[in-house]
Design a protein around this motif. Structure first.
Motif, PDB file in Angstrom:
ATOM      1  N   SER A  69       0.836  -1.208   0.000  1.00 36.56           N
ATOM      2  CA  SER A  69       0.000   0.000   0.000  1.00 36.56           C
ATOM      3  C   SER A  69       0.865   1.250   0.000  1.00 36.56           C
ATOM      4  N   SER A  72       1.945   1.823  -3.476  1.00 37.45           N
ATOM      5  CA  SER A  72       0.823   2.378  -4.231  1.00 37.45           C
ATOM      6  C   SER A  72       0.671   3.873  -3.965  1.00 37.45           C
ATOM      7  N   HIS A  98      -6.863  -4.899   0.493  1.00 42.71           N
ATOM      8  CA  HIS A  98      -6.354  -4.370  -0.783  1.00 42.71           C
ATOM      9  C   HIS A  98      -6.741  -5.303  -1.933  1.00 42.71           C
TER      10      HIS A  98
END
Length: 228
Positions: A69, A72, A98
């Motif tokens: 994450s 990202s 996710h």
């Protein structure tokens, strides 16, 4: 495949979960996590060979997907983010949090991805959790096979042993070089020793940076391993 070692690792993480390891609120631990995020961002800014918007990234020992994450948030595309972990419950949690990323329950000793599939492979506290040398060797060979010629390993792991945790070992630079003899190491010490950090309480913001200036009090290495 190191079946006995896989069973030991799974049991160790089950014990961590049962005893609430890392779950209780702690200012020092929170500071370590935020510091790690800042350091990851700095490392990726320095890794100018790879555009995060185009990089394929594999996280070994991905847990619940937190590190992916972070990638990202820093610009990596969801369909380029892959995570594997030995523990099925952790992968289930990762998929729930996710669903846009790709997660698999898998042993990093043998993965089905084609050769040279990834620009970046992250290994955060992976090798320190593997006590069996043959399993460590197998994982290192898999990472080497999967990394593109200009790729890099994003590394974060213990450089000291933990006398209170027999399930981990220190990953010294000598050990890292043995596993990755054809890689250039660009590592620096980081992270205030957790037994100190976790006792700083309301003085964490002031004392953590001060104590961390002392090199011997830094417990981990962070940085990159790049193919020569």
């Amino acid at each position: 495949m190191s079946d006995a070692e896989v069973d030991r690792i799974r049991q160790a993480y089950e014990n961590y979960r049962k005893h609430g390891k890392w779950n209780s609120p702690n200012a020092g631990r929170d500071y370590m996590i935020s510091e790690g995020y800042r350091e990851l961002r700095n490392i990726l800014n320095q890794e100018r060979r790879h555009s995060l918007a185009e990089a394929r990234i594999l996280d070994i020992g991905c847990g619940n997907g937190t590190l992916l994450s972070r990638f990202s948030e820093l610009g990596a595309q969801a369909d380029n983010l892959f995570g594997i972990d030995l523990v099925a419950d952790r992968i289930a949690a990762a998929r729930n949090k996710h669903p846009e990323f790709t997660f698999e329950v898998a042993n990093a000793e043998a993965l089905n991805f084609p050769n040279e599939s990834f620009n970046l492979i992250s290994a955060f506290t992976v090798f320190s959790s593997v006590l069996d040398e043959s399993m460590s060797d197998n994982i290192a060979r898999t990472i080497t096979r999967l990394l593109k010629p200009d790729g890099a390993i994003i590394w974060y792991d213990l450089r000291y042993p933990n006398p209170q945790n027999p399930n981990v070992k220190a990953m010294t630079k000598a050990r890292i070089r043995r596993l990755f003899p054809d890689f250039t190491l660009n590592l620096r010490s980081t992270t205030l020793l957790p037994p100190i950090a976790e006792r700083l309480g309301r003085h964490t913001e002031q004392l953590y940076p001060l104590f961390k200036k002392v090199p011997v009090l830094r417990s981990h290495y962070i940085g990159t391993l790049s193919k020569r």
